[in-house]
Design a protein around this motif. Structure first.
Motif, PDB file in Angstrom:
ATOM      1  N   LEU A   1       0.618   0.310 -14.715  1.00 49.28           N
ATOM      2  CA  LEU A   1       1.176   0.519 -13.376  1.00 49.28           C
ATOM      3  C   LEU A   1       1.594  -0.817 -12.778  1.00 49.28           C
ATOM      4  O   LEU A   1       0.971  -1.848 -13.047  1.00 49.28           O
ATOM      5  CB  LEU A   1       0.138   1.196 -12.477  1.00 49.28           C
ATOM      6  N   LYS A   2       2.634  -0.800 -11.970  1.00 44.83           N
ATOM      7  CA  LYS A   2       3.172  -2.005 -11.342  1.00 44.83           C
ATOM      8  C   LYS A   2       2.246  -2.487 -10.222  1.00 44.83           C
ATOM      9  O   LYS A   2       1.921  -1.729  -9.319  1.00 44.83           O
ATOM     10  CB  LYS A   2       4.562  -1.686 -10.786  1.00 44.83           C
ATOM     11  N   LYS A   3       1.849  -3.746 -10.329  1.00 45.60           N
ATOM     12  CA  LYS A   3       1.023  -4.367  -9.286  1.00 45.60           C
ATOM     13  C   LYS A   3       1.929  -4.961  -8.210  1.00 45.60           C
ATOM     14  O   LYS A   3       3.079  -5.270  -8.459  1.00 45.60           O
ATOM     15  CB  LYS A   3       0.164  -5.490  -9.873  1.00 45.60           C
ATOM     16  N   ALA A   4       1.362  -5.130  -7.039  1.00 44.43           N
ATOM     17  CA  ALA A   4       2.062  -5.727  -5.890  1.00 44.43           C
ATOM     18  C   ALA A   4       3.231  -4.867  -5.455  1.00 44.43           C
ATOM     19  O   ALA A   4       3.309  -3.700  -5.811  1.00 44.43           O
ATOM     20  CB  ALA A   4       2.478  -7.149  -6.195  1.00 44.43           C
ATOM     21  N   GLY A   5       4.128  -5.426  -4.672  1.00 47.22           N
ATOM     22  CA  GLY A   5       5.259  -4.652  -4.178  1.00 47.22           C
ATOM     23  C   GLY A   5       4.965  -4.045  -2.823  1.00 47.22           C
ATOM     24  O   GLY A   5       4.279  -4.642  -1.997  1.00 47.22           O
ATOM     25  N   THR A   6       5.480  -2.839  -2.596  1.00 51.76           N
ATOM     26  CA  THR A   6       5.356  -2.159  -1.307  1.00 51.76           C
ATOM     27  C   THR A   6       4.002  -1.475  -1.191  1.00 51.76           C
ATOM     28  O   THR A   6       3.601  -0.735  -2.081  1.00 51.76           O
ATOM     29  CB  THR A   6       6.475  -1.100  -1.159  1.00 51.76           C
TER      30      THR A   6
ATOM     31  N   LEU B   1      -3.774   2.326  -4.035  1.00 52.78           N
ATOM     32  CA  LEU B   1      -3.545   1.306  -3.012  1.00 52.78           C
ATOM     33  C   LEU B   1      -4.644   0.242  -3.075  1.00 52.78           C
ATOM     34  O   LEU B   1      -4.362  -0.957  -3.094  1.00 52.78           O
ATOM     35  CB  LEU B   1      -3.513   1.943  -1.617  1.00 52.78           C
ATOM     36  N   LYS B   2      -5.890   0.692  -3.141  1.00 52.19           N
ATOM     37  CA  LYS B   2      -7.038  -0.219  -3.194  1.00 52.19           C
ATOM     38  C   LYS B   2      -6.943  -1.161  -4.397  1.00 52.19           C
ATOM     39  O   LYS B   2      -7.342  -2.315  -4.321  1.00 52.19           O
ATOM     40  CB  LYS B   2      -8.322   0.596  -3.282  1.00 52.19           C
ATOM     41  N   ASN B   3      -6.385  -0.667  -5.501  1.00 53.62           N
ATOM     42  CA  ASN B   3      -6.240  -1.483  -6.709  1.00 53.62           C
ATOM     43  C   ASN B   3      -4.992  -2.354  -6.680  1.00 53.62           C
ATOM     44  O   ASN B   3      -4.709  -3.055  -7.649  1.00 53.62           O
ATOM     45  CB  ASN B   3      -6.225  -0.597  -7.955  1.00 53.62           C
ATOM     46  N   GLY B   4      -4.242  -2.305  -5.580  1.00 52.71           N
ATOM     47  CA  GLY B   4      -3.094  -3.191  -5.412  1.00 52.71           C
ATOM     48  C   GLY B   4      -1.827  -2.749  -6.125  1.00 52.71           C
ATOM     49  O   GLY B   4      -0.942  -3.570  -6.377  1.00 52.71           O
ATOM     50  N   TYR B   5      -1.719  -1.465  -6.445  1.00 54.02           N
ATOM     51  CA  TYR B   5      -0.503  -0.982  -7.100  1.00 54.02           C
ATOM     52  C   TYR B   5       0.602  -0.767  -6.071  1.00 54.02           C
ATOM     53  O   TYR B   5       0.345  -0.377  -4.931  1.00 54.02           O
ATOM     54  CB  TYR B   5      -0.762   0.323  -7.854  1.00 54.02           C
ATOM     55  N   ASP B   6       1.827  -1.028  -6.483  1.00 50.58           N
ATOM     56  CA  ASP B   6       3.006  -0.752  -5.661  1.00 50.58           C
ATOM     57  C   ASP B   6       2.989   0.750  -5.356  1.00 50.58           C
ATOM     58  O   ASP B   6       3.033   1.569  -6.271  1.00 50.58           O
ATOM     59  CB  ASP B   6       4.257  -1.144  -6.450  1.00 50.58           C
TER      60      ASP B   6
END
Length: 145
Positions: free
Chosen positions: A71-76, A23-28
């Motif tokens: 890993l996918k950035k942004a999103g939910t 979460l801290k790294n901004g992953y969905d």
């Protein structure tokens, strides 16, 4: 309550911190949880002993990112508290039932964990797991009418 060893409790904490770090790294969050729970990285943590178990959350996140090709950035995004709880609970679940990460994720995916967090995070972790398994059973039966 299951009699987890100190090492097992530490791994539950490491996995909780791993989920927070994602979460801290901004992953969905849902994409991260799905990728992790179905990965060779999670399977290594399920093993009786694997070097990865003592690598720490930063290294484990790098391993996962390499394994799945990014890993996918942004999103939910979920709350940090929910992410820690989900990571901790998933690892505890493995020790409590002996189930592997893939099977656990099929029973309670990211959305289920997020939906249930508010009500379940105050429960004893084994009660939360039992309730998540019961919820899955009820959903499964409901779909077969």
């Amino acid at each position: 309550m299951a009699n987890l060893s100190l090492e097992q409790r530490q791994l539950c904490d490491i996995q909780g911190r791993l989920f927070e770090l994602a979460l801290k790294n901004g992953y969905d969050c849902p994409a991260f949880i799905q990728a992790f729970m179905n990965s060779r990285t999670a399977a290594a943590l399920d093993d009786t002993y694997d070097r990865l178990q003592w690598a720490g959350e930063e290294y484990i996140l790098e391993e996962l990112n390499d394994e799945i090709g990014g890993l996918k950035k942004a999103g939910t995004l979920y709350s940090a508290e929910m992410m820690y709880w989900a990571g901790y609970t998933y690892r505890y679940w493995h020790y409590y039932t002996g189930e592997g990460s893939k099977a656990i994720f099929q029973t309670a995916g990211a959305e289920t964990m997020n939906d249930c967090w508010l009500g379940f995070h105050t429960f004893d972790v084994e009660m939360a797991i039992d309730d998540l398994k019961e919820l899955y059973t009820q959903k499964s039966k409901g779909g077969r009418r």
